[in-house]
Design a protein around this motif. Structure first.
Motif, short mmCIF file in Angstrom:
data_model
loop_
_atom_site.label_atom_id
_atom_site.label_comp_id
_atom_site.label_asym_id
_atom_site.label_seq_id
_atom_site.Cartn_x
_atom_site.Cartn_y
_atom_site.Cartn_z
N PRO A 1 -5.30 5.83 -0.99
CA PRO A 1 -3.93 4.96 -1.09
C PRO A 1 -3.82 4.09 -2.45
N GLN A 2 -2.86 4.38 -3.01
CA GLN A 2 -2.35 3.31 -4.13
C GLN A 2 -2.67 2.10 -3.66
N SER A 3 -3.18 0.71 -3.87
CA SER A 3 -2.26 -0.46 -3.30
C SER A 3 -2.15 -1.65 -4.73
N TRP A 4 -2.02 -2.54 -3.90
CA TRP A 4 -1.17 -3.93 -4.44
C TRP A 4 -1.72 -5.72 -3.83
N VAL A 5 -2.62 -5.58 -4.84
CA VAL A 5 -2.71 -7.65 -3.83
C VAL A 5 -2.73 -8.03 -4.38
N LEU A 6 -1.59 -9.11 -3.92
CA LEU A 6 -1.07 -10.05 -4.73
C LEU A 6 -1.66 -11.82 -4.01
N PRO A 7 -1.71 -12.15 -5.25
CA PRO A 7 -2.82 -13.64 -4.75
C PRO A 7 -1.63 -14.78 -3.81
N ILE A 8 -0.73 -13.78 -3.40
CA ILE A 8 0.50 -14.94 -2.13
C ILE A 8 0.19 -14.98 -0.71
N ILE B 1 1.05 -0.74 -0.43
CA ILE B 1 0.40 -0.23 -0.02
C ILE B 1 0.68 1.13 -0.17
N ASN B 2 0.53 2.42 -1.04
CA ASN B 2 1.56 3.22 -1.51
C ASN B 2 0.71 4.31 0.06
N ALA B 3 1.50 4.33 0.96
CA ALA B 3 0.79 5.30 1.79
C ALA B 3 1.41 6.80 2.09
N ASN B 4 1.97 7.45 0.88
CA ASN B 4 2.08 8.47 0.74
C ASN B 4 1.76 9.32 1.94
N GLY B 5 2.66 10.77 1.76
CA GLY B 5 1.96 11.97 3.11
C GLY B 5 1.06 12.86 2.24
N THR B 6 0.31 12.54 1.45
CA THR B 6 -0.34 12.76 1.30
C THR B 6 -1.67 12.49 2.06
#
Length: 174
Positions: A47-54, A38-43
């Motif tokens: 959030p932009q996030s990526w969910v991987l099937p692992i 999860i991109n938790a930038n300071g703004t």
């Protein structure tokens, strides 16, 4: 089944409490069925996030027949985990983010590595992975204090591959 949206929102909210607006943080969360970045930038942007099937359970159940897993089982799991993580390389800019995790698993890995601070360096994570590799290669598990669960081995494998293939030298422990 994990509620992906709730996990992402919760982790983003937790990370935002500690962030300066100029920080670029990537949160790592290893769930049972999925791994989240999860991109938790300071703004205040979502959030932009990526969910991987692992995840610790799904990877363990898919690849590890034996307890502890065999070296071949570990290698087959690494292939899938690497493929999932390497697919993110074009979207996660090298050197732009610091890696952070709230995961008890990541804190456990740090503890088994003897880390006492708030960062898990890649070298110390590798020392734990090397101990698991020794057990997988035949050293009696009773000679170490590491958990003997296949889920721990799968989670550690995921942490290792994230650090290596996304070029992180440490994980900030929260």
């Amino acid at each position: 089944m994990e509620d992906r949206n709730k996990i992402i929102a919760d982790l983003f909210s937790r990370a935002k409490q500690d962030l300066h607006p100029d920080h670029n943080i990537l949160i790592l969360h290893i769930g049972e069925d999925f791994t989240f970045l999860i991109n938790a930038n300071g703004t205040d942007k979502a959030p932009q996030s990526w969910v991987l099937p692992i995840g610790s359970n799904v990877t363990s159940n898919k690849y590890f027949i034996h307890k502890p897993p065999t070296a071949d089982e570990i290698e087959y799991a690494i292939i899938e985990v690497e493929d999932e993580i390497m697919a993110l390389n074009p979207t996660i800019e090298k050197g732009k983010y610091r890696l952070m995790s709230f995961d008890p698993l990541v804190h456990d890995i740090a503890g088994y590595a003897g880390v006492t601070g708030n960062k898990l360096p890649i070298k110390e994570m590798e020392s734990v992975f090397s101990r698991v590799a020794a057990i997988v290669s035949g050293r009696p598990a009773s000679m170490d204090i590491l958990p003997d669960s296949n889920e721990f081995a799968a989670g550690l494998l995921i942490v290792r591959e994230v650090m290596h293939h996304l070029y992180f030298q440490e994980i900030i422990l929260k």
